[in-house]
Design an enzyme around this catalytic site. Structure first.
Site, PDB file in Angstrom:
ATOM      1  CG  HIS A  22      -1.817   1.179   1.314  1.00  0.00           C
ATOM      2  ND1 HIS A  22      -3.087   1.196   0.786  1.00  0.00           N
ATOM      3  CD2 HIS A  22      -1.629   2.417   1.857  1.00  0.00           C
ATOM      4  CE1 HIS A  22      -3.645   2.376   0.997  1.00  0.00           C
ATOM      5  NE2 HIS A  22      -2.783   3.144   1.652  1.00  0.00           N
ATOM      6  CD  GLU A  23       1.609   3.621   3.642  1.00  0.00           C
ATOM      7  OE1 GLU A  23       1.876   4.680   3.032  1.00  0.00           O
ATOM      8  OE2 GLU A  23       0.555   3.462   4.279  1.00  0.00           O
ATOM      9  CG  HIS A  26       0.328   6.209  -0.787  1.00  0.00           C
ATOM     10  ND1 HIS A  26      -0.742   6.718  -1.494  1.00  0.00           N
ATOM     11  CD2 HIS A  26      -0.201   5.575   0.293  1.00  0.00           C
ATOM     12  CE1 HIS A  26      -1.870   6.412  -0.870  1.00  0.00           C
ATOM     13  NE2 HIS A  26      -1.568   5.715   0.215  1.00  0.00           N
TER      14      HIS A  26
END
Length: 453
Positions: A22-23, A26
């Site tokens: 997920h990170e 980003h």
């Protein structure tokens, strides 16, 4: 203790994988958009491991593995040198900011597809979708022992798990659904399952039981584990005997014995009980005796108890080749995404209990340990669903979540200017309150479902 350690371990592994992807979503898009990333952290709290990359980003693994974050250069969080202003997040166009925010949930959705692909290629061992016993609504629909469920509605069901996954949403909606079945004779037919007849409230975790369906692999073998002293069977039947017939009526499972014994007792007298004892087939005369239960009810009994049952061996595999697995993974991810959104809608509308829809770390840890114990394919399927859930839940329009930031940027596109600092600050407090409430509910459900029951 072994289960506890295993649960903790698989929780850390699962959250570590999901948060990292997920990170990284980003981080990767932020870097492509020219934004300087100050820190990439997996976990919160005290750093356990730190490394600074050549790009200036500090990579951290922290002590509390319940999340993570990517910290970007931003004027709202500290002074930024004039030479680095073009690399600040807040100086980027609204479209770049939207892309960076969406990248995290999108990474989880892509990970979900990849995990499902791996699960299909490895092959998930399961049980054949064969009916072992039908009662209630299932029996009213004409389902019988030996029927193979080929499809529920438009969804093919190659395994029993697929049958369950297809029936549960229909049961929660009290929606009638057609079942395509293959009879024991080989002929195919369609049965209408009248789920609208389900009670207004039932145990949502046991929806398939409420329908009246018992799969073949859950039937208890009719093998005697104990003969009670001074009962009808004492000195006649023996431990290890497998009952095959009572008074000429065939016995396929332990559940068949009770009704046949009641019928025999009401008729009066004894009858032949046929058993398989080692290599011998015996017919033994037994007359049931009337017995009184702890609640005061009377019933006819032989005085035997079933043997301990080991988990049956799987007899089906959900598997595709490497090429066919990709569209299958995409279809499954799309289907599960739709079901998850529908479940969120049911929870908000009160059609299902939030006690059964909001899970905390204890439930996730135990599930991860249980799925991992069943093999890599089962663990990948669970991890895929967690990744999908993380991606979709992060898109909810709640401030502090990715969806909340996305909402601010969409408002900015409409009004032509950023949302004011005061509105964003208020939103942060509201978002924190909502997240705190959800976390409290999750921990409450964990305590009730795992520690109290």
């Amino acid at each position: 203790m072994t289960e506890f350690i295993g649960s903790v371990w698989w929780l850390i592994v699962s959250l570590g994988v999901l948060v990292t992807f997920h990170e990284f979503g980003h981080y990767w898009v932020a870097r492509r958009c020219g934004v300087k990333v100050l820190r990439f952290s997996v976990g919160f709290g005290r750093p356990l491991w730190t490394r600074r990359g050549q790009d200036g980003t500090e990579y951290v693994v922290a002590a509390i593995p319940l999340g993570g974050y990517v910290k970007m250069l931003d004027e709202r969080e500290g002074e930024v040198a004039a030479t680095e202003l073009p690399h600040a997040f807040n100086r980027q166009s609204v479209w770049k900011r939207i892309a960076i925010v969406v990248a995290g949930p999108l990474a989880n959705l892509l990970l979900c597809v990849g995990l499902l692909w791996g699960m299909f290629v490895i092959g998930r061992p399961d049980y054949a979708p064969v009916v072992g016993q039908a009662s209630g609504i299932a029996a009213q629909a004409g389902l019988q022992r030996g029927d193979t469920v080929l499809a529920v509605g438009e969804r093919d069901t190659p395994t029993w798990s697929e049958v369950q996954l297809a029936l549960i949403p229909a049961a929660l909606d009290h929606a009638d659904v057609p079942l395509r079945v293959r009879k024991a004779s080989g002929a195919e037919d369609t049965r209408q399952l009248r789920l609208s007849r389900l009670p207004a409230s039932f145990d949502e975790r046991r929806a398939v039981d409420a329908i009246g369906l018992t799969p073949r692999h859950q039937l208890v073998p009719a093998t005697i584990g104990r003969v009670a002293p001074q009962t009808a069977a004492w000195g006649v039947l023996a431990e290890g005997d497998r009952i095959t017939a009572i008074d000429g009526a065939p016995v396929a499972s332990w559940d068949d014995i009770g009704p046949l014994v009641q019928r025999l007792g009401e008729r009066g007298g004894g009858a032949m009980v046929e058993v398989q004892r080692g290599d011998e087939r015996l017919a033994l005369q037994v007359a049931p005796r009337q017995t009184r239960s702890a609640q005061g009810d009377t019933y006819w009994a032989l005085g035997v108890a079933s043997a301990a049952v080991a988990e049956p061996a799987t007899d089906a595999v959900l598997r595709y080749g490497p090429v066919a697995a990709l569209p299958a993974a995409l279809r499954e991810a799309n289907h599960q995404a739709g079901e998850l959104v529908a479940m969120i809608g049911r929870a908000f509308s009160g059609r299902v209990s939030v006690q059964n829809t909001v899970a905390g770390p204890i439930t996730i840890a135990r599930a991860a340990n249980a799925y991992a114990a069943h093999g890599p394919a089962w663990y990948l399927s669970m991890l895929a669903m967690l990744s999908l859930s993380l991606g979709i839940l992060n898109l909810l329009p709640i401030p502090i979540l990715d969806g909340g930031h996305l909402l601010y940027y969409l408002i900015e596109l409409v009004k032509g200017s950023p949302v004011s600092e005061s509105v964003m600050a208020t939103g942060q407090y509201v978002g924190l309150a909502l997240i705190a409430g959800l976390m409290g509910l999750a921990f409450y459900n964990d305590i009730v479902n795992n520690l109290v029951r």
